[in-house]
Scaffold this motif. Structure first.
Motif, PDB file in Angstrom:
ATOM      1  N   ALA A   1      -3.663   0.316  -4.492  1.00  0.00           N
ATOM      2  CA  ALA A   1      -3.540   0.781  -3.108  1.00  0.00           C
ATOM      3  C   ALA A   1      -4.846   0.536  -2.354  1.00  0.00           C
ATOM      4  O   ALA A   1      -4.844   0.080  -1.211  1.00  0.00           O
ATOM      5  N   LYS A   2      -5.964   0.811  -2.999  1.00  0.00           N
ATOM      6  CA  LYS A   2      -7.255   0.615  -2.316  1.00  0.00           C
ATOM      7  C   LYS A   2      -7.568  -0.861  -2.102  1.00  0.00           C
ATOM      8  O   LYS A   2      -8.135  -1.237  -1.076  1.00  0.00           O
TER       9      LYS A   2
ATOM     10  N   VAL B   1       1.135   4.146  -2.934  1.00  0.00           N
ATOM     11  CA  VAL B   1       0.727   5.541  -2.721  1.00  0.00           C
ATOM     12  C   VAL B   1       1.902   6.497  -2.983  1.00  0.00           C
ATOM     13  O   VAL B   1       1.738   7.541  -3.606  1.00  0.00           O
TER      14      VAL B   1
ATOM     15  N   VAL C   1      -5.043   7.941  -0.647  1.00  0.00           N
ATOM     16  CA  VAL C   1      -4.926   7.442  -2.020  1.00  0.00           C
ATOM     17  C   VAL C   1      -5.603   8.416  -2.973  1.00  0.00           C
ATOM     18  O   VAL C   1      -5.027   8.811  -3.999  1.00  0.00           O
TER      19      VAL C   1
ATOM     20  N   TYR D   1      -7.407   5.282   3.134  1.00  0.00           N
ATOM     21  CA  TYR D   1      -8.104   5.342   1.831  1.00  0.00           C
ATOM     22  C   TYR D   1      -8.025   6.761   1.269  1.00  0.00           C
ATOM     23  O   TYR D   1      -7.793   6.995   0.092  1.00  0.00           O
TER      24      TYR D   1
ATOM     25  N   TYR E   1       0.838  -1.215   0.000  1.00  0.00           N
ATOM     26  CA  TYR E   1       0.000   0.000   0.000  1.00  0.00           C
ATOM     27  C   TYR E   1       0.868   1.257   0.000  1.00  0.00           C
ATOM     28  O   TYR E   1       0.701   2.151  -0.833  1.00  0.00           O
TER      29      TYR E   1
ATOM     30  N   ARG F   1      -3.772   3.605  -7.992  1.00  0.00           N
ATOM     31  CA  ARG F   1      -4.858   3.978  -7.081  1.00  0.00           C
ATOM     32  C   ARG F   1      -5.707   2.748  -6.749  1.00  0.00           C
ATOM     33  O   ARG F   1      -6.016   2.489  -5.585  1.00  0.00           O
TER      34      ARG F   1
END
Lengths: 304, 298
Positions: free
Chosen positions: B262-263, B224, B283, B280, B220, B259
């Protein structure tokens, strides 16, 4: 007090030093592998494995064994201290600092790899020293390792090594540097890392608070002693005897103990420091303290 | 398809007031950094260190991400502050050295003269050399021992050292200097990715997250960080040069992928409920830049 005499007489310091240096060299070689990006790792290894007496690692291991710890317990810390020492030399030699082309008879790091890589190799050695202590130390309670990390960090930053370097730079060409300032420079520039070496060794070896503090004082004394002896040799010995340019400090207009105190008083000061250092070792098992006694004599009575 | 609770968290995240959250943390972090570097003797080295660490307009993204990651697992903010500050110290040290004449030779940084421009090259080198250890020292001396067990701290120290070292930030800077067949932006991406990864992972380590959770944070944080740098490149139109690996369209596509990635990683933290909202929200911020962080700290 005959025990001391016996151990000092029978202890083969030279063999001890060679043996420990060999152990440390192997550990350093193993600690930093040649990996990607290769050039940075080459630069790190070039200076780290360039030789030297490994006095700091030796102090670290000897302190660990003195308080009853095993050699291997102190090896990662011993390597870390040498990595930091090497890093400070690489940065010290840079053109914007002392601008040295040679170190231990070899071209300095930036001469071989360029200034940019030399700065990065130094930074990387500094970072790796901390990673190595944190990851590679085995068989020591985490709380002790954390404390060792704190001690190491304190000894090399703005309260330690760097403070000494800054005041040293500030004092260049200044005519009225006093004794107090000279002592500040040496206590920070030289003694702080020696102190870290023994304190880390004692912490890893499971030393008591009292033992750690005695060894801390011991290291400060031999750190200053090292400098005073260096200054005395510079004025009393020829270049040939020293293996480097004699009278360098006079020419460079650097303040030294003989300049401030005179030769006679400088020698008296050295004697006082030898006494102070040995006094700190007096309470330990004389056999186990033999290496540190011998190291003190080695620093005190060396001829170059 | 996402589970109902994931969908609900995601929609709540869209409404999370990141600006207020971030702004209030910046104020606290700046206070703590100010306290962490008092001016001692010799003063000029402390002033040089303070100059870069306390530079106005710093976004403090690494420390904020570290704190959010720690709080995700129920860790206390008080446990995370020292590490959060240390991230800024080691980061500042890297930047000071990156700007040196023998490196990127940058006379300025974030609109202010760079460290060596003001304090000289020798002091800039030493300021960096002092800030790296100060970071580690600060973690050791300031982390409340009742909140973070020592084995966790050792992992934080190792993680941070690794991330600034010869395979992390220093490697990024080296590749930058070497030039070679990398796209513009590649190096920045690498450095930002490294910082993002380290920040998120350290937060998780402080809170005692599980191994798989740490690895999730690692992916993650890296995504980001790279996303943030990539969007900077897009905004500043660094992709119009011939011979780049990707043009602007490709860059936007890549940013979308990051994006989403990462989510997706965050979806794995479903059981922690709304505590994941700030992560969240970062991001989307990295992608949209929907507000100015400078204004947030008001």
């Amino acid at each position: 007090d005959t025990a001391h005499v016996i151990t000092q007489d029978t202890f083969d310091f030279k063999a001890y030093m060679l043996h420990k240096a060999n152990t440390v060299n192997q550990a350093l070689d193993a600690a930093i592998a040649l990996r990607d990006p290769e050039k940075i790792h080459q630069a790190m290894r070039y200076s780290l494995l360039a030789g030297g007496k490994r006095v700091r690692p030796l102090l670290c291991i000897a302190a660990c064994e003195l308080v009853g710890g095993a050699e291997e317990t102190a090896i990662p810390a011993a390597c870390a201290v040498e990595m930091i020492h090497t890093m400070s030399l690489i940065h010290d030699d840079l053109p914007c600092m002392d601008n040295d082309d040679l170190r231990r008879g070899k071209p300095t790091n930036h001469k071989v790899f360029g200034e940019d890589v030399a700065v990065l190799a130094g930074d990387a050695l500094l970072a790796f020293a901390f990673e190595h202590v944190a990851v590679a130390t085995k068989g020591v309670a985490a709380a002790r390792v954390v404390r060792a990390v704190g001690e190491l960090a304190k000894s090399i930053g703005g309260e330690g090594l760097v403070a000494g370097q800054v005041v040293d730079i500030d004092s260049e060409g200044v005519s009225n540097v006093g004794l107090e300032r000279l002592e500040f420079i040496h206590l920070h520039k030289t003694a702080a890392l020696l102190e870290a070496a023994v304190v880390l060794g004692a912490i890893m070896g499971g030393g008591t608070e009292e033992e750690v503090e005695k060894l801390r004082k011991f290291a400060r004394s031999i750190g200053l002693l090292f400098q005073v002896v260096d200054d005395i040799l510079d004025v009393t010995k020829s270049s040939e005897e020293l293996g480097k340019t004699a009278g360098k400090d006079l020419v460079a207009d650097k303040v030294t103990y003989p300049k401030l105190l005179g030769i006679h008083e400088s020698k008296e000061f050295a004697d006082k420091l030898i006494e102070d250092a040995k006094e700190q070792l007096a309470g330990f098992d004389p056999l186990k303290a033999a290496p540190l006694f011998a190291l003190t004599n080695y620093i005190a009575y060396r001829q170059n | 398809a996402a589970s109902p609770s994931v969908a609900s968290i995601r929609s709540k995240a869209a409404n999370f007031d990141l600006k207020t959250y971030w702004g209030s943390l910046i104020v606290q972090i700046n206070d703590k950094l100010d306290e962490a570097i008092p001016v001692r003797f010799p003063p000029q080295i402390y002033e040089a260190m303070r100059y870069s660490v306390l530079a106005k307009g710093a976004k403090r993204a690494p420390p904020v991400m570290c704190i959010s990651a720690c709080e995700l697992f129920g860790g206390s903010r008080l446990a995370a502050f020292p590490t959060a500050c240390a991230l800024e110290m080691v980061h500042a040290a890297s930047l000071i050295h990156d700007d040196l004449p023998c490196m990127d030779d940058s006379p300025s940084r974030r609109g202010h003269p760079s460290n060596h421009t003001i304090y000289g090259v020798d002091m800039a080198i030493l300021a960096g050399d002092a800030l790296f250890p100060l970071g580690f020292r600060h973690i050791v001396s300031h982390t409340p021992s009742d909140l973070v067990p020592e084995p966790y701290l050792l992992r934080v120290i190792a993680e941070m050292a690794r991330s600034v070292g010869s395979t992390g930030m220093a490697a990024g800077q080296f590749l930058d200097l070497e030039g070679g067949p990398h796209a513009v932006g590649f190096i920045q991406d690498k450095k930002f990715g490294e910082m993002g990864e380290c920040s998120a992972v350290c937060g998780g380590l402080l809170a005692g997250a599980e191994e798989d959770e740490i690895e999730r944070l690692r992916r993650y944080g890296r995504a980001v960080g790279v996303l943030y740098a990539l969007v900077d490149d897009i905004i500043e139109e660094r992709f119009d040069v011939d011979g780049e690996i990707y043009g602007v369209e490709k860059a936007i596509e890549k940013a979308e992928e990051l994006r989403a990635k990462a989510k997706e990683e965050l979806d794995g933290f479903e059981k922690y409920g709304e505590r994941v909202l700030p992560l969240y929200s970062f991001v989307d911020y990295a992608f949209d830049r929907s507000f100015s962080v400078d204004d947030a700290s008001g």
